[in-house]
Design a protein around this motif. Structure first.
Motif, short mmCIF file in Angstrom:
data_model
loop_
_atom_site.label_atom_id
_atom_site.label_comp_id
_atom_site.label_asym_id
_atom_site.label_seq_id
_atom_site.Cartn_x
_atom_site.Cartn_y
_atom_site.Cartn_z
N PHE A 63 -10.36 -7.53 -0.80
CA PHE A 63 -9.12 -6.83 -1.14
C PHE A 63 -9.40 -5.37 -1.51
CE2 PHE A 63 -8.20 -11.29 -1.58
CZ PHE A 63 -6.99 -11.38 -0.90
N LEU A 64 -10.52 -5.13 -2.17
CA LEU A 64 -10.90 -3.77 -2.54
C LEU A 64 -11.20 -2.95 -1.27
CD1 LEU A 64 -11.47 -2.08 -5.07
CD2 LEU A 64 -13.86 -2.77 -4.91
N ALA A 65 -11.95 -3.56 -0.37
CA ALA A 65 -12.32 -2.87 0.87
C ALA A 65 -11.07 -2.53 1.69
CB ALA A 65 -13.27 -3.75 1.69
N ARG A 66 -10.14 -3.50 1.74
CA ARG A 66 -8.91 -3.26 2.50
C ARG A 66 -8.09 -2.15 1.86
NH1 ARG A 66 -6.95 -9.45 3.17
NH2 ARG A 66 -8.53 -10.14 4.64
N TYR A 67 -8.09 -2.14 0.52
CA TYR A 67 -7.34 -1.08 -0.16
C TYR A 67 -7.92 0.29 0.20
CZ TYR A 67 -5.45 2.05 -3.59
OH TYR A 67 -4.84 3.12 -4.16
N TYR A 68 -9.24 0.41 0.13
CA TYR A 68 -9.89 1.69 0.44
C TYR A 68 -9.55 2.13 1.86
CZ TYR A 68 -12.92 2.04 -3.71
OH TYR A 68 -13.41 2.20 -4.96
N THR A 69 -9.66 1.20 2.79
CA THR A 69 -9.38 1.53 4.19
C THR A 69 -7.92 1.95 4.35
OG1 THR A 69 -10.93 -0.20 4.78
CG2 THR A 69 -9.59 0.67 6.56
N GLY A 70 -7.04 1.12 3.77
CA GLY A 70 -5.60 1.39 3.88
C GLY A 70 -5.24 2.73 3.26
N ALA A 71 -5.86 3.02 2.10
CA ALA A 71 -5.55 4.26 1.40
C ALA A 71 -6.04 5.46 2.21
CB ALA A 71 -6.20 4.23 0.01
N ALA A 72 -7.23 5.36 2.79
CA ALA A 72 -7.78 6.45 3.60
C ALA A 72 -6.92 6.69 4.83
CB ALA A 72 -9.22 6.11 4.01
N PHE A 73 -6.49 5.60 5.47
CA PHE A 73 -5.63 5.71 6.65
C PHE A 73 -4.29 6.34 6.27
CE2 PHE A 73 -7.30 2.58 10.06
CZ PHE A 73 -8.61 3.01 9.83
N GLY A 74 -3.79 5.93 5.12
CA GLY A 74 -2.50 6.46 4.65
C GLY A 74 -2.56 7.97 4.47
N ARG A 75 -3.63 8.44 3.86
CA ARG A 75 -3.80 9.88 3.65
C ARG A 75 -3.79 10.63 4.98
NH1 ARG A 75 -6.04 12.45 -0.92
NH2 ARG A 75 -6.97 13.97 0.48
N LYS A 76 -4.37 9.99 5.98
CA LYS A 76 -4.45 10.64 7.28
C LYS A 76 -3.17 10.47 8.08
CE LYS A 76 -9.41 10.10 7.76
NZ LYS A 76 -10.46 9.24 8.31
N GLY A 77 -2.25 9.66 7.54
CA GLY A 77 -1.00 9.42 8.25
C GLY A 77 -1.18 8.50 9.43
N VAL A 78 -2.18 7.63 9.34
CA VAL A 78 -2.45 6.70 10.43
C VAL A 78 -1.99 5.31 10.02
CG1 VAL A 78 -4.25 5.76 11.94
CG2 VAL A 78 -4.51 8.05 10.96
N GLN A 79 -1.47 4.58 10.98
CA GLN A 79 -1.06 3.21 10.69
C GLN A 79 -2.30 2.35 10.48
OE1 GLN A 79 1.08 1.37 13.83
NE2 GLN A 79 1.84 -0.30 12.53
N SER A 80 -2.28 1.48 9.46
CA SER A 80 -3.46 0.66 9.22
C SER A 80 -3.14 -0.81 9.37
CB SER A 80 -4.00 0.89 7.81
OG SER A 80 -3.02 0.58 6.87
#
Lengths: 378, 219
Positions: free
Chosen positions: B202-219
């Motif tokens: 869940f932590l790893a998914r959060y990090y990935t999702g958050a990074a994608f969000g910042r870039k404006g990319v769908q995750s």
């Protein structure tokens, strides 16, 4: 000895030198053949014998001669004797107990002092190799066994002397069978069960605190009928009585399976007769016939009376982590342990993280760009 | 040591030790990861990362269509195992009693026939994924001790628990002791094996999702 109506039956039989068969004794008591056959069928079914064995059992029992029994009471509370002798109403079980020649029993014998010990010696001599030794209570062995003595002899010595020429030994109650209360932590007297001391004779364990009277009667009937011991489990208990768990035979089992539990002794669940597992019932871990044979002439058993099973017929039931703690619950102070471990873990984790950060920034600090010229110089 | 002594030992001192290692181990590994943090991102965020991170924690639980097509056994058996295991672990009343003792609160359970069924499903699914792993050359090549140990650590509590419930093989106190011992083994090794994915996924998914969000990319 003057015999009248107030004389205990066992003493009366012994005093009268009664050598009649069980059949004759029952006839004299006015027990019909039909009633005796019925009782034999009951005992046969309790012993898990085929129905065809019931008439054979009745015939053997009717012809059986009085069996000499020497009853030794060690570190015990007399509860087992009370259970076995004080049925709610006079039953055929009583007759079995009346029928055996109880040659030595502290609570029931008329004799006392040296005369009592003399009776034991006489019985041992007269029935050498044939008598049964019944033991209730554990045997203290610490400090030379001084914590329980009878007529100046330690329990250990009496047990050794008496079982030497016995046919078999029956450990009655959890103290004799598994050490029971005296063996409970910290076991100050060094109490041990009978099986640890008697290794050269067959020992039948009939545990319980107290044991079910029918178990004792049926085992005696088995010995009288067949001259051999019934089939025993790994803990030396007759399989016919201790082959199934209280949980599997409990009438409240459907509530367990449905997930309906009493949460306290006076909540709605308790009033509705739901499962007592959460209140610490040891039924799942206890092998006994309480749920089927029941107590007081088949009236009830502890769970039916609203109290969880204590697991009294299992070894070490006093030290099973509390009578009112569910079996699946750890016995330590786990909530505090978990909180302390979490706190310590957070601190250690933060320290480890900080260390990694420091290593990382130190590495970054030492970093300097190397030019191609510098590399070529090397 | 008698069966009852063994049960008392596994319910008492051994459980305390296992609990300390489990809780402290989880806390150490989790806090260590959090303190280590992520490299600072100097780029201007297109969107906030928080919502995207939270959403990704759950959205990645569902398999992509591509994965489902490529490895249907892994996806289906994986799902069946995880649901069966969690139902058995979290909704069996004796287990809830144990959680209540540790956490201070409990929750309602399910009837035992459902738990029994869920436990069997979880075990069957575990056997299926193991066979699948051994039969597939690529997966077998990629698998090592670190993959097979967690499988065993998870399977043992399931099978011993099922045997306790059905009163098979050994007398109840001995089997219950073995069941608790297998759980303690799981608890002790949990923080130091791939079993940590239970929480770190869940932590790893959060990090990935958050990074994608910042870039404006769908995750």
């Amino acid at each position: 000895m003057q015999i009248d109506e107030t004389t205990p039956n066992a003493a009366r039989s012994a005093a009268s030198g009664d050598d009649r068969t069980l059949g004759a004794l029952l006839a004299a008591r006015g027990v019909s053949r039909r009633a005796f056959l019925k009782y034999s069928s009951y005992l046969a079914s309790l012993l898990a014998l085929p129905a065809s064995m019931a008439p054979a059992m009745a015939a053997s029992l009717a012809k059986a001669q009085r069996q000499s029994v020497i009853w030794l009471s060690f570190q015990e509370c007399t509860g087992c004797t009370e259970s076995l002798t004080r049925s709610l109403s006079p039953t055929l079980d009583d007759l079995i107990f009346d029928f055996i020649s109880l040659d030595y029993h502290h609570t029931l014998q008329a004799a006392s002092g040296h005369a009592a010990e003399e009776a034991r010696m006489q019985a041992m001599e007269a029935h050498k190799g044939k008598y049964i030794v019944a033991v209730d209570g554990s045997v203290p062995v610490k400090d030379g066994g001084i914590y329980s003595t009878i007529a100046g002899m330690s329990n250990l010595d009496i047990l050794e002397e008496t079982t030497k020429d016995a046919f078999a030994v029956v450990a009655i109650g959890s103290c004799a069978a598994f050490g029971g209360l005296p063996l409970a932590d910290p076991n100050p007297t060094g109490a041990v069960p009978v099986t640890e001391l008697v290794t050269d004779k067959p020992v039948i364990n009939i545990p319980g605190c107290p044991p079910i009277p029918e178990a004792m009667a049926a085992v005696l009937a088995h010995v009288l009928t067949f001259g051999i011991l019934p089939e025993l489990d790994s803990l030396g208990r007759p399989k016919s009585f201790y082959g199934e768990s209280v949980h599997d035979r409990c009438y409240r089992r459907p509530f367990y399976d449905r997930g309906e539990f009493a949460e306290s002794f006076d909540d709605e669940g308790a009033k509705k007769g739901w499962c007592l597992y959460k209140l610490g019932c040891k039924g799942p871990a206890t092998s006994n016939a309480c749920a089927t044979v029941k107590w007081n002439g088949g009236t009830s058993f502890p769970i039916e009376a609203g109290h969880p099973c204590l697991g009294c017929s299992e070894p070490g039931f006093w030290d099973m982590g509390g009578f009112y703690r569910a079996l699946s619950v750890p016995t330590g102070d786990v909530a505090r342990i978990a909180a302390v471990a979490a706190g310590a873990g957070v601190v250690a984790g933060a320290a480890a993280g900080a260390l990694h950060r420091a290593t990382k920034s130190a590495a970054r600090g030492k970093h300097h760009t190397v030019t191609v010229e510098e590399l070529e110089e090397k | 040591m008698t069966a009852v002594d063994f049960l008392a030992f596994t319910r008492g001192p051994l459980f305390d030790v296992a609990l300390i290692i489990f809780i402290a181990g989880l806390a150490i590994r989790f806090v260590e990861i959090l303190v280590l943090g992520r490299r600072r991102d100097f780029s201007e965020p297109r969107r906030g990362g928080f919502g995207s991170g939270l959403r990704t924690m759950f959205s990645r639980t569902l398999p992509e269509t591509g994965t489902m097509k490529r490895a249907p056994t892994t996806v289906v058996a994986g799902w069946v195992f995880h649901i069966g295991f969690l139902v058995t672990l979290l909704l069996f009343v004796p287990h809830i009693e144990m959680f209540q003792a540790v956490l201070g609160f409990g929750w309602p359970g399910l009837p035992t026939p459902i738990i029994d069924f869920a436990g069997i499903l979880a075990m069957v699914a575990m056997v299926v994924v193991l066979i699948n792993r051994l039969r597939n050359p690529v997966m077998r090549f990629l698998s090592g001790f670190g993959d097979y140990l967690p499988w065993l650590l998870t399977f043992l509590p399931l099978i011993t628990g099922w045997l306790v419930f059905h009163r098979l093989l050994l007398p109840y106190p001995a089997m219950l002791g073995l069941h608790i011992l297998s759980v303690e083994l799981l608890m002790i090794l949990f923080p130091f094996t791939k079993l940590m994915h239970t929480f770190t996924a869940f932590l790893a998914r959060y990090y990935t999702g958050a990074a994608f969000g910042r870039k404006g990319v769908q995750s």
